[in-house]
Design a protein around this motif. Sequence first.
Motif, mmCIF file in Angstrom:
data_model
loop_
_atom_site.group_PDB
_atom_site.id
_atom_site.type_symbol
_atom_site.label_atom_id
_atom_site.label_comp_id
_atom_site.label_asym_id
_atom_site.label_seq_id
_atom_site.Cartn_x
_atom_site.Cartn_y
_atom_site.Cartn_z
ATOM 1 N N ARG A 31 0.747 -1.164 0.106
ATOM 2 C CA ARG A 31 0.071 0.066 -0.052
ATOM 3 C C ARG A 31 0.818 1.283 0.081
ATOM 4 O O ARG A 31 0.617 2.153 0.511
ATOM 5 N N PRO A 33 2.759 4.235 -2.466
ATOM 6 C CA PRO A 33 2.482 5.067 -3.714
ATOM 7 C C PRO A 33 3.283 4.493 -4.625
ATOM 8 O O PRO A 33 4.608 4.295 -4.566
ATOM 9 N N GLN A 36 4.343 9.701 -6.633
ATOM 10 C CA GLN A 36 3.920 10.910 -5.800
ATOM 11 C C GLN A 36 3.180 11.732 -6.334
ATOM 12 O O GLN A 36 3.471 11.978 -7.679
ATOM 13 N N VAL A 38 0.037 11.533 -7.506
ATOM 14 C CA VAL A 38 -0.972 10.880 -8.356
ATOM 15 C C VAL A 38 -1.870 10.108 -7.722
ATOM 16 O O VAL A 38 -1.502 9.559 -6.761
ATOM 17 N N SER A 39 -2.812 9.737 -8.177
ATOM 18 C CA SER A 39 -3.789 8.689 -7.837
ATOM 19 C C SER A 39 -3.169 7.585 -7.893
ATOM 20 O O SER A 39 -2.648 7.092 -8.776
ATOM 21 N N PRO A 40 -3.209 6.890 -6.502
ATOM 22 C CA PRO A 40 -2.611 5.465 -6.644
ATOM 23 C C PRO A 40 -3.351 4.587 -7.432
ATOM 24 O O PRO A 40 -2.409 3.677 -8.149
ATOM 25 N N VAL A 41 -4.480 4.491 -7.839
ATOM 26 C CA VAL A 41 -4.866 3.348 -8.808
ATOM 27 C C VAL A 41 -4.558 3.849 -10.023
ATOM 28 O O VAL A 41 -4.300 2.827 -10.969
ATOM 29 N N SER A 42 -4.687 5.205 -10.756
ATOM 30 C CA SER A 42 -4.059 5.476 -11.973
ATOM 31 C C SER A 42 -2.646 5.283 -12.113
ATOM 32 O O SER A 42 -2.218 4.750 -13.242
ATOM 33 N N SER A 43 -1.638 5.539 -11.092
ATOM 34 C CA SER A 43 -0.298 5.345 -11.401
ATOM 35 C C SER A 43 -0.018 3.730 -11.461
ATOM 36 O O SER A 43 0.958 3.570 -12.112
#
Length: 65
Positions: A31, A33, A36, A38-43
């Motif tokens: 869990r 990132p 840094q 940026v959205s965790p899901v999109s990255s």
Amino acid sequence: MERGPAIFAGVVFVLFGGALLAWTASQVCHRRPVAQGVSPVSSAAVATVAAALALLLGAWCLTRA
């Protein structure tokens, strides 16, 4: 003469794709990132797609050798 560069490029792409995929999976499992700010899901999704593309490109290079 063209087999050497194709094998080299294929191995480089496969190693990069595998390392990126493993690193992304470890970051997501803990869990942390992936990128840094940026959205965790999109990255994670972008990194996974880039890793898959590198693996596919490496496999394609190796089949051409």
